[in-house]
Design a protein around this motif. Structure first.
Motif, PDB file in Angstrom:
ATOM      1  N   ARG A  78       0.858  -1.187   0.000  1.00 54.71           N
ATOM      2  CA  ARG A  78       0.000   0.000   0.000  1.00 54.71           C
ATOM      3  C   ARG A  78       0.894   1.238   0.000  1.00 54.71           C
ATOM      4  O   ARG A  78       1.596   1.512   0.964  1.00 54.71           O
ATOM      5  CB  ARG A  78      -0.918  -0.014   1.221  1.00 54.71           C
ATOM      6  CG  ARG A  78      -2.030   1.026   1.200  1.00 54.71           C
ATOM      7  CD  ARG A  78      -2.910   0.830   2.443  1.00 54.71           C
ATOM      8  NE  ARG A  78      -3.962   1.818   2.556  1.00 54.71           N
ATOM      9  CZ  ARG A  78      -5.193   1.689   2.083  1.00 54.71           C
ATOM     10  NH1 ARG A  78      -5.535   0.575   1.461  1.00 54.71           N
ATOM     11  NH2 ARG A  78      -6.097   2.635   2.236  1.00 54.71           N
TER      12      ARG A  78
ATOM     13  N   HIS B   8       1.318   5.406  -1.955  1.00 57.23           N
ATOM     14  CA  HIS B   8       0.812   6.442  -2.851  1.00 57.23           C
ATOM     15  C   HIS B   8       1.542   6.371  -4.189  1.00 57.23           C
ATOM     16  O   HIS B   8       2.726   6.007  -4.253  1.00 57.23           O
ATOM     17  CB  HIS B   8       1.016   7.815  -2.204  1.00 57.23           C
ATOM     18  CG  HIS B   8       0.299   8.923  -2.896  1.00 57.23           C
ATOM     19  ND1 HIS B   8       0.771   9.515  -4.048  1.00 57.23           N
ATOM     20  CD2 HIS B   8      -0.864   9.561  -2.598  1.00 57.23           C
ATOM     21  CE1 HIS B   8      -0.071  10.468  -4.423  1.00 57.23           C
ATOM     22  NE2 HIS B   8      -1.071  10.516  -3.566  1.00 57.23           N
TER      23      HIS B   8
ATOM     24  N   PRO C 206     -12.817   4.926  -2.541  1.00 58.01           N
ATOM     25  CA  PRO C 206     -11.775   5.019  -1.507  1.00 58.01           C
ATOM     26  C   PRO C 206     -10.373   4.833  -2.082  1.00 58.01           C
ATOM     27  O   PRO C 206      -9.712   3.829  -1.854  1.00 58.01           O
ATOM     28  CB  PRO C 206     -12.150   3.897  -0.533  1.00 58.01           C
ATOM     29  CG  PRO C 206     -12.872   2.896  -1.374  1.00 58.01           C
ATOM     30  CD  PRO C 206     -13.627   3.684  -2.407  1.00 58.01           C
ATOM     31  N   ARG C 207      -9.911   5.822  -2.844  1.00 57.87           N
ATOM     32  CA  ARG C 207      -8.585   5.736  -3.437  1.00 57.87           C
ATOM     33  C   ARG C 207      -7.780   7.023  -3.280  1.00 57.87           C
ATOM     34  O   ARG C 207      -6.731   7.187  -3.893  1.00 57.87           O
ATOM     35  CB  ARG C 207      -8.682   5.374  -4.923  1.00 57.87           C
ATOM     36  CG  ARG C 207      -9.686   6.128  -5.713  1.00 57.87           C
ATOM     37  CD  ARG C 207      -9.716   5.759  -7.195  1.00 57.87           C
ATOM     38  NE  ARG C 207      -8.734   6.514  -7.946  1.00 57.87           N
ATOM     39  CZ  ARG C 207      -7.765   5.971  -8.665  1.00 57.87           C
ATOM     40  NH1 ARG C 207      -7.645   4.648  -8.707  1.00 57.87           N
ATOM     41  NH2 ARG C 207      -6.909   6.718  -9.319  1.00 57.87           N
ATOM     42  N   ALA C 208      -8.270   7.942  -2.430  1.00 56.89           N
ATOM     43  CA  ALA C 208      -7.527   9.183  -2.226  1.00 56.89           C
ATOM     44  C   ALA C 208      -6.145   8.904  -1.645  1.00 56.89           C
ATOM     45  O   ALA C 208      -5.174   9.610  -1.951  1.00 56.89           O
ATOM     46  CB  ALA C 208      -8.307  10.117  -1.318  1.00 56.89           C
ATOM     47  N   TRP C 209      -6.013   7.865  -0.831  1.00 57.14           N
ATOM     48  CA  TRP C 209      -4.719   7.523  -0.238  1.00 57.14           C
ATOM     49  C   TRP C 209      -3.696   7.150  -1.300  1.00 57.14           C
ATOM     50  O   TRP C 209      -2.487   7.278  -1.098  1.00 57.14           O
ATOM     51  CB  TRP C 209      -4.860   6.354   0.740  1.00 57.14           C
ATOM     52  CG  TRP C 209      -5.311   5.069   0.083  1.00 57.14           C
ATOM     53  CD1 TRP C 209      -6.584   4.615  -0.033  1.00 57.14           C
ATOM     54  CD2 TRP C 209      -4.483   4.102  -0.578  1.00 57.14           C
ATOM     55  NE1 TRP C 209      -6.620   3.416  -0.719  1.00 57.14           N
ATOM     56  CE2 TRP C 209      -5.334   3.084  -1.061  1.00 57.14           C
ATOM     57  CE3 TRP C 209      -3.113   4.003  -0.793  1.00 57.14           C
ATOM     58  CZ2 TRP C 209      -4.856   1.978  -1.765  1.00 57.14           C
ATOM     59  CZ3 TRP C 209      -2.630   2.893  -1.498  1.00 57.14           C
ATOM     60  CH2 TRP C 209      -3.505   1.892  -1.970  1.00 57.14           C
ATOM     61  N   ARG C 210      -4.185   6.710  -2.454  1.00 64.50           N
ATOM     62  CA  ARG C 210      -3.293   6.277  -3.522  1.00 64.50           C
ATOM     63  C   ARG C 210      -3.017   7.384  -4.542  1.00 64.50           C
ATOM     64  O   ARG C 210      -1.944   7.426  -5.142  1.00 64.50           O
ATOM     65  CB  ARG C 210      -3.909   5.060  -4.223  1.00 64.50           C
ATOM     66  CG  ARG C 210      -3.017   4.404  -5.273  1.00 64.50           C
ATOM     67  CD  ARG C 210      -3.383   4.875  -6.656  1.00 64.50           C
ATOM     68  NE  ARG C 210      -2.528   4.324  -7.682  1.00 64.50           N
ATOM     69  CZ  ARG C 210      -2.459   4.791  -8.925  1.00 64.50           C
ATOM     70  NH1 ARG C 210      -3.209   5.823  -9.280  1.00 64.50           N
ATOM     71  NH2 ARG C 210      -1.645   4.251  -9.811  1.00 64.50           N
TER      72      ARG C 210
ATOM     73  N   GLY D 148     -14.604   9.662  -0.717  1.00 66.83           N
ATOM     74  CA  GLY D 148     -13.958   8.370  -0.516  1.00 66.83           C
ATOM     75  C   GLY D 148     -14.901   7.235  -0.792  1.00 66.83           C
ATOM     76  O   GLY D 148     -15.020   6.780  -1.931  1.00 66.83           O
TER      77      GLY D 148
ATOM     78  N   ARG E 226      -6.137  19.375  -0.907  1.00 67.30           N
ATOM     79  CA  ARG E 226      -6.855  18.392  -0.106  1.00 67.30           C
ATOM     80  C   ARG E 226      -7.703  17.488  -0.988  1.00 67.30           C
ATOM     81  O   ARG E 226      -8.137  17.880  -2.071  1.00 67.30           O
ATOM     82  CB  ARG E 226      -7.778  19.090   0.906  1.00 67.30           C
ATOM     83  CG  ARG E 226      -7.061  19.978   1.897  1.00 67.30           C
ATOM     84  CD  ARG E 226      -8.003  20.446   2.975  1.00 67.30           C
ATOM     85  NE  ARG E 226      -7.305  21.286   3.950  1.00 67.30           N
ATOM     86  CZ  ARG E 226      -7.799  21.633   5.120  1.00 67.30           C
ATOM     87  NH1 ARG E 226      -9.027  21.232   5.465  1.00 67.30           N
ATOM     88  NH2 ARG E 226      -7.107  22.392   5.950  1.00 67.30           N
ATOM     89  N   SER E 227      -7.959  16.296  -0.485  1.00 64.32           N
ATOM     90  CA  SER E 227      -8.926  15.398  -1.108  1.00 64.32           C
ATOM     91  C   SER E 227     -10.150  15.309  -0.213  1.00 64.32           C
ATOM     92  O   SER E 227     -10.040  15.418   1.018  1.00 64.32           O
ATOM     93  CB  SER E 227      -8.318  14.010  -1.321  1.00 64.32           C
ATOM     94  OG  SER E 227      -7.858  13.468  -0.106  1.00 64.32           O
TER      95      SER E 227
ATOM     96  N   VAL F 269      -0.823  15.239  -1.605  1.00 62.31           N
ATOM     97  CA  VAL F 269      -0.163  14.967  -0.326  1.00 62.31           C
ATOM     98  C   VAL F 269       0.885  16.046  -0.048  1.00 62.31           C
ATOM     99  O   VAL F 269       1.463  16.621  -0.971  1.00 62.31           O
ATOM    100  CB  VAL F 269       0.528  13.586  -0.301  1.00 62.31           C
ATOM    101  CG1 VAL F 269      -0.491  12.468  -0.363  1.00 62.31           C
ATOM    102  CG2 VAL F 269       1.530  13.442  -1.454  1.00 62.31           C
TER     103      VAL F 269
END
Length: 328
Positions: free
Chosen positions: A143, A145, A284-288, A302, A298-299, A292
């Motif tokens: 996992r 980014h 739910p892919r903002a973490w990727r 999700g 900002r995102s 950042v």
């Protein structure tokens, strides 16, 4: 040292690979970096002054007529360009068979090597045969980014410490337009990324009330119709941009004061320009893929698309946190 970056597509992935240029030159100031990319994105990569040479390919178009004289001629010319220089390292940042094949065709200097990802990471494109097509395989976290993944690959392949700072992109802004402009990047190739027209209208009305002009790009008939409906309901201060290529759109964005957009390549372009950016996620892919490392980017969303109120609040926070140099 001469290096070859292989990152063919797509728009967002190409943009999110740009920070490796800064990382490489911070460690190897005299390095010369070339880049192989799909023809549609070649002019954008040329906007990076630290890229010595851009080698366009047209794999998407070539697949439609693989045996035509034009395709054979263009393939031959691209192969000759790949063989023109001898590279100390060829790094495949795509991790797919098509990109690994391109990397293999490049000419290596004595002691030179090819490298790519050694395994799949969650929500990142990867095809296992690349492990056998290229020489060095760099292990990746499960996992990670997308930007960090590319930066980690470059660092591990070239033997320098993994940078811990925020990514640095090669594009710069111009003097902001007056009145200030915010680009609403509504377009997406994925239906599940779309944000409702009513929410765009609500956002646009708030922005125009705050004194911003609202710009709506469009890259096709469906996007033009959608943008026209939104602009008409927002009213004065909102306008639909004429259809234009990516380099022209980048030029427009250089004069913008901010961007709100769905998860898309155009939104990533706004991040690369260091604009205040709100990126809207419906999965739910903002973490990727989300922005950042900067308080003015900002995102939101999700598990599902956020409402207009949440996006407006995020925009207000990003605008308030924008760099001091932009306050004048």
């Amino acid at each position: 040292m001469r290096l070859l970056v292989v990152k063919l597509s797509s728009l967002g992935d190409v943009v999110q690979t740009l920070p490796v240029l800064h990382d490489i030159h911070a460690r190897f100031p005299q390095a010369k970096v070339d880049w192989v990319v799909e023809e549609a994105f070649a002019e954008l990569v040329r906007q990076a002054p630290s890229v010595e040479r851009v080698i366009p390919v047209a794999q998407r178009r070539w697949r439609r007529s693989p045996l035509s004289p034009r395709t054979r001629g263009e393939r031959g010319a691209a192969h000759a360009e790949l063989r023109r220089e001898a590279y100390d390292a060829v790094i495949d940042f795509q991790g797919l068979v098509k990109s690994a094949v391109v990397a293999r065709r490049a000419r290596l200097a004595p002691g030179g090597f090819t490298a790519t990802y050694g395994n799949r990471s969650e929500l990142c494109g990867y095809e296992w045969p690349v492990r056998y097509l290229l020489q060095r395989k760099v292990a990746m976290p499960l996992r990670i980014h997308a930007v960090a993944r590319a930066r980690l690959l470059a660092a591990q392949a070239l033997g320098y410490a993994v940078p811990g700072d925020a990514p640095v992109y090669p594009w710069t802004l111009d003097v902001p337009a007056s009145p200030p402009q915010v680009l609403l990047a509504h377009g997406t190739t994925r239906a599940d990324n779309e944000w409702p027209a009513a929410d765009w209208v609500a956002l646009g009305r708030v922005l125009t009330a705050q004194g911003f002009d609202v710009l709506l790009p469009q890259a096709g008939d469906a996007e033009a119709e959608f943008a026209g409906r939104v602009a008409a309901q927002v009213g004065a201060g909102a306008r639909v941009l004429p259809r234009m290529g990516l380099p022209a759109l980048l030029a427009v964005m250089r004069g913008c004061s901010g961007l709100v957009g769905v998860d898309s390549g155009v939104a990533h372009m706004g991040v690369a320009l260091d604009l205040p950016v709100v990126e809207i996620f419906s999965q739910p892919r903002a973490w990727r893929a989300g922005p950042v490392g900067r308080p003015h980017q900002r995102s939101v969303g999700g598990d599902g698309a956020p409402g207009a109120a949440e996006v407006i609040a995020a925009w207000d926070a990003c605008w308030e946190a924008r760099p001091v140099a932009d306050l004048a």
